[in-house]
Design a protein around this motif. Structure first.
Motif, PDB file in Angstrom:
ATOM      1  N   TRP A   3       0.811  -1.204   0.000  1.00 45.93           N
ATOM      2  CA  TRP A   3       0.000   0.000   0.000  1.00 45.93           C
ATOM      3  C   TRP A   3       0.850   1.262   0.000  1.00 45.93           C
ATOM      4  O   TRP A   3       0.473   2.265  -0.614  1.00 45.93           O
ATOM      5  CB  TRP A   3      -0.961   0.008   1.184  1.00 45.93           C
ATOM      6  CG  TRP A   3      -2.121  -0.924   0.989  1.00 45.93           C
ATOM      7  CD1 TRP A   3      -2.355  -2.085   1.654  1.00 45.93           C
ATOM      8  CD2 TRP A   3      -3.196  -0.780   0.057  1.00 45.93           C
ATOM      9  NE1 TRP A   3      -3.502  -2.676   1.187  1.00 45.93           N
ATOM     10  CE2 TRP A   3      -4.042  -1.893   0.209  1.00 45.93           C
ATOM     11  CE3 TRP A   3      -3.516   0.180  -0.899  1.00 45.93           C
ATOM     12  CZ2 TRP A   3      -5.191  -2.067  -0.558  1.00 45.93           C
ATOM     13  CZ3 TRP A   3      -4.665   0.004  -1.663  1.00 45.93           C
ATOM     14  CH2 TRP A   3      -5.485  -1.109  -1.487  1.00 45.93           C
ATOM     15  N   THR A  40     -10.761  -3.782   0.730  1.00 50.57           N
ATOM     16  CA  THR A  40     -10.827  -3.513   2.163  1.00 50.57           C
ATOM     17  C   THR A  40      -9.419  -3.583   2.736  1.00 50.57           C
ATOM     18  O   THR A  40      -8.472  -3.955   2.049  1.00 50.57           O
ATOM     19  CB  THR A  40     -11.726  -4.543   2.869  1.00 50.57           C
ATOM     20  OG1 THR A  40     -11.196  -5.844   2.621  1.00 50.57           O
ATOM     21  CG2 THR A  40     -13.156  -4.461   2.365  1.00 50.57           C
ATOM     22  N   ASP A  41      -9.264  -3.256   3.986  1.00 49.98           N
ATOM     23  CA  ASP A  41      -7.957  -3.273   4.636  1.00 49.98           C
ATOM     24  C   ASP A  41      -7.359  -4.664   4.560  1.00 49.98           C
ATOM     25  O   ASP A  41      -7.921  -5.630   5.056  1.00 49.98           O
ATOM     26  CB  ASP A  41      -8.082  -2.839   6.094  1.00 49.98           C
ATOM     27  CG  ASP A  41      -6.754  -2.878   6.812  1.00 49.98           C
ATOM     28  OD1 ASP A  41      -5.710  -2.747   6.152  1.00 49.98           O
ATOM     29  OD2 ASP A  41      -6.762  -3.048   8.042  1.00 49.98           O
ATOM     30  N   THR A  42      -6.204  -4.740   3.894  1.00 48.67           N
ATOM     31  CA  THR A  42      -5.536  -6.029   3.754  1.00 48.67           C
ATOM     32  C   THR A  42      -4.185  -6.029   4.463  1.00 48.67           C
ATOM     33  O   THR A  42      -3.398  -6.947   4.282  1.00 48.67           O
ATOM     34  CB  THR A  42      -5.313  -6.362   2.258  1.00 48.67           C
ATOM     35  OG1 THR A  42      -4.573  -5.291   1.648  1.00 48.67           O
ATOM     36  CG2 THR A  42      -6.635  -6.549   1.541  1.00 48.67           C
ATOM     37  N   GLY A  43      -3.907  -4.992   5.237  1.00 48.11           N
ATOM     38  CA  GLY A  43      -2.629  -4.921   5.927  1.00 48.11           C
ATOM     39  C   GLY A  43      -1.570  -4.291   5.043  1.00 48.11           C
ATOM     40  O   GLY A  43      -1.847  -3.435   4.216  1.00 48.11           O
ATOM     41  N   ARG A  53      -0.896 -12.474   6.486  1.00 46.53           N
ATOM     42  CA  ARG A  53      -1.001 -11.117   5.945  1.00 46.53           C
ATOM     43  C   ARG A  53       0.356 -10.429   5.911  1.00 46.53           C
ATOM     44  O   ARG A  53       0.487  -9.345   5.375  1.00 46.53           O
ATOM     45  CB  ARG A  53      -1.982 -10.311   6.779  1.00 46.53           C
ATOM     46  CG  ARG A  53      -3.410 -10.793   6.610  1.00 46.53           C
ATOM     47  CD  ARG A  53      -4.345 -10.077   7.531  1.00 46.53           C
ATOM     48  NE  ARG A  53      -4.291  -8.639   7.313  1.00 46.53           N
ATOM     49  CZ  ARG A  53      -5.334  -7.847   7.361  1.00 46.53           C
ATOM     50  NH1 ARG A  53      -6.512  -8.351   7.641  1.00 46.53           N
ATOM     51  NH2 ARG A  53      -5.216  -6.560   7.163  1.00 46.53           N
TER      52      ARG A  53
END
Length: 158
Positions: A3, A40-43, A53
């Motif tokens: 990210w 969505t938040d995937t780390g 993760r």
């Protein structure tokens, strides 16, 4: 893909991660940005491993999905999509070879024969990748790309 490497509509990969040792900038088309925005938040990783993760998804995971879809390793591999894109960008969308090679992070010789041309062609590559994404969407809308099971025929009818 982490990210922290995503900046609006660009993916910036450090040289430490690249086989060549050179940083690579990947312009992202509207469709890719939309997909990233929908996740969505995937780390840490955009596509984390199912087991942890703390690790990214692997080529083996992608290849396993292709096998479950009914493709043999002789028909397609995850890495093979690069060759498919290379071919279609050149032959169908008539894109300049140096743009395609830069997009694939391949070494590109310039007309003077220097080993690596440091230009990045980001504006042109962004347009090329948007054409590619639009082309793929067009195949889907036209019904030329359909889900496949192991009992069906070709993905793109002749």
């Amino acid at each position: 893909m982490e990210w922290t490497e995503i900046h609006d509509d660009t993916w910036e990969i450090s040289g430490e991660k690249m086989k060549s040792g050179n940083a690579h900038v990947v312009p992202l088309e509207i469709q890719a940005v939309g997909i990233l925005n929908d996740l969505t938040d995937t780390g840490r990783y955009v596509f984390p491993s199912e087991r942890s993760r703390e690790r990214p998804i692997s080529d083996n995971t992608l290849n396993a999905v292709l096998r479950r879809l009914g493709y043999s390793k002789d028909q397609v591999t995850a890495h093979g999509f690069r060759a498919t894109a290379r071919t279609l960008l050149a032959e169908t969308l008539h894109q300049r070879p140096e743009l395609i090679e830069h997009q694939l992070a391949h070494m590109v010789r310039d007309p003077l024969g220097r080993a690596y041309n440091r230009t990045q062609f980001l504006r042109e590559r962004r347009r090329m990748m948007q054409r590619w994404a639009d082309y793929l969407n067009g195949l889907k809308v036209a019904g030329l790309v359909e889900p496949r099971s192991s009992h069906e025929g070709s993905v793109v009818p002749s």
